[in-house]
Design a protein around this motif. Structure first.
Motif, PDB file in Angstrom:
ATOM      1  N   LEU A  34       0.848  -1.187   0.000  1.00  0.00           N
ATOM      2  CA  LEU A  34       0.000   0.000   0.000  1.00  0.00           C
ATOM      3  C   LEU A  34       0.877   1.228   0.000  1.00  0.00           C
ATOM      4  O   LEU A  34       1.879   1.283   0.686  1.00  0.00           O
ATOM      5  CB  LEU A  34      -0.888   0.010   1.246  1.00  0.00           C
ATOM      6  CG  LEU A  34      -2.081  -0.910   1.215  1.00  0.00           C
ATOM      7  CD1 LEU A  34      -2.740  -0.936   2.574  1.00  0.00           C
ATOM      8  CD2 LEU A  34      -3.072  -0.469   0.170  1.00  0.00           C
ATOM      9  N   CYS A  49      -6.852  -4.243   3.925  1.00  0.00           N
ATOM     10  CA  CYS A  49      -5.436  -4.527   3.726  1.00  0.00           C
ATOM     11  C   CYS A  49      -5.057  -5.780   4.500  1.00  0.00           C
ATOM     12  O   CYS A  49      -5.834  -6.286   5.312  1.00  0.00           O
ATOM     13  CB  CYS A  49      -4.575  -3.348   4.185  1.00  0.00           C
ATOM     14  SG  CYS A  49      -4.656  -3.000   5.952  1.00  0.00           S
ATOM     15  N   GLN A 103      -1.928  -4.290  -0.002  1.00  0.00           N
ATOM     16  CA  GLN A 103      -3.258  -4.057  -0.540  1.00  0.00           C
ATOM     17  C   GLN A 103      -4.000  -5.371  -0.651  1.00  0.00           C
ATOM     18  O   GLN A 103      -3.438  -6.373  -1.057  1.00  0.00           O
ATOM     19  CB  GLN A 103      -3.131  -3.416  -1.926  1.00  0.00           C
ATOM     20  CG  GLN A 103      -4.448  -3.049  -2.540  1.00  0.00           C
ATOM     21  CD  GLN A 103      -4.258  -2.244  -3.798  1.00  0.00           C
ATOM     22  OE1 GLN A 103      -3.240  -1.617  -3.999  1.00  0.00           O
ATOM     23  NE2 GLN A 103      -5.246  -2.246  -4.642  1.00  0.00           N
ATOM     24  N   ARG A 104      -5.235  -5.356  -0.273  1.00  0.00           N
ATOM     25  CA  ARG A 104      -6.041  -6.577  -0.342  1.00  0.00           C
ATOM     26  C   ARG A 104      -6.710  -6.667  -1.668  1.00  0.00           C
ATOM     27  O   ARG A 104      -7.104  -5.759  -2.275  1.00  0.00           O
ATOM     28  CB  ARG A 104      -7.074  -6.553   0.768  1.00  0.00           C
ATOM     29  CG  ARG A 104      -7.939  -7.760   0.726  1.00  0.00           C
ATOM     30  CD  ARG A 104      -8.726  -7.912   1.991  1.00  0.00           C
ATOM     31  NE  ARG A 104      -9.563  -9.057   1.773  1.00  0.00           N
ATOM     32  CZ  ARG A 104     -10.841  -9.084   2.015  1.00  0.00           C
ATOM     33  NH1 ARG A 104     -11.443  -8.076   2.544  1.00  0.00           N
ATOM     34  NH2 ARG A 104     -11.539 -10.150   1.772  1.00  0.00           N
TER      35      ARG A 104
END
Length: 104
Positions: A34, A49, A103-104
């Motif tokens: 991120l 996240c 980052q998810r």
């Protein structure tokens, strides 16, 4: 029941559907770190996240990024994340280095 709760639908298991989705398992992909957006502050919305190895809780945990701030050592994200506790999940909130957020 294979395929889910509704008989007569696809008949494929969740694992088979996931394999056909084309999405690589997390272990096969490089994490997408991120990065804070230049000049933007949190707008009242969180962002999903993964938190990698936060202090006192080794492992990868699901989290919600709610704010960024810049410190001397770099960017920090204010996150809430759930970790396994002795009597169930625990919710933790704190400032985490951006390098530990994915980052998810």
């Amino acid at each position: 029941m294979a395929g889910g709760m509704h008989p007569g639908r696809s008949g494929r298991s969740l694992g088979e559907r996931a394999a056909r989705s084309g999405v690589q398992p997390a272990a096969d992909r490089a994490p997408e770190p991120l990065r804070p957006a230049a000049g933007r502050r949190a707008e009242g919305r969180g962002r999903h996240c993964w938190v990698h190895d936060p202090p006192g809780a080794p492992g990868v945990w699901p989290g919600l990024l709610v704010e960024w701030r810049q410190a001397e050592g770099g960017w920090l994200g204010r996150v809430t994340y759930a970790v396994a506790g002795p009597q169930g999940p625990l919710l933790v909130e704190g400032w985490v280095p951006a390098a530990l957020l994915e980052q998810r």
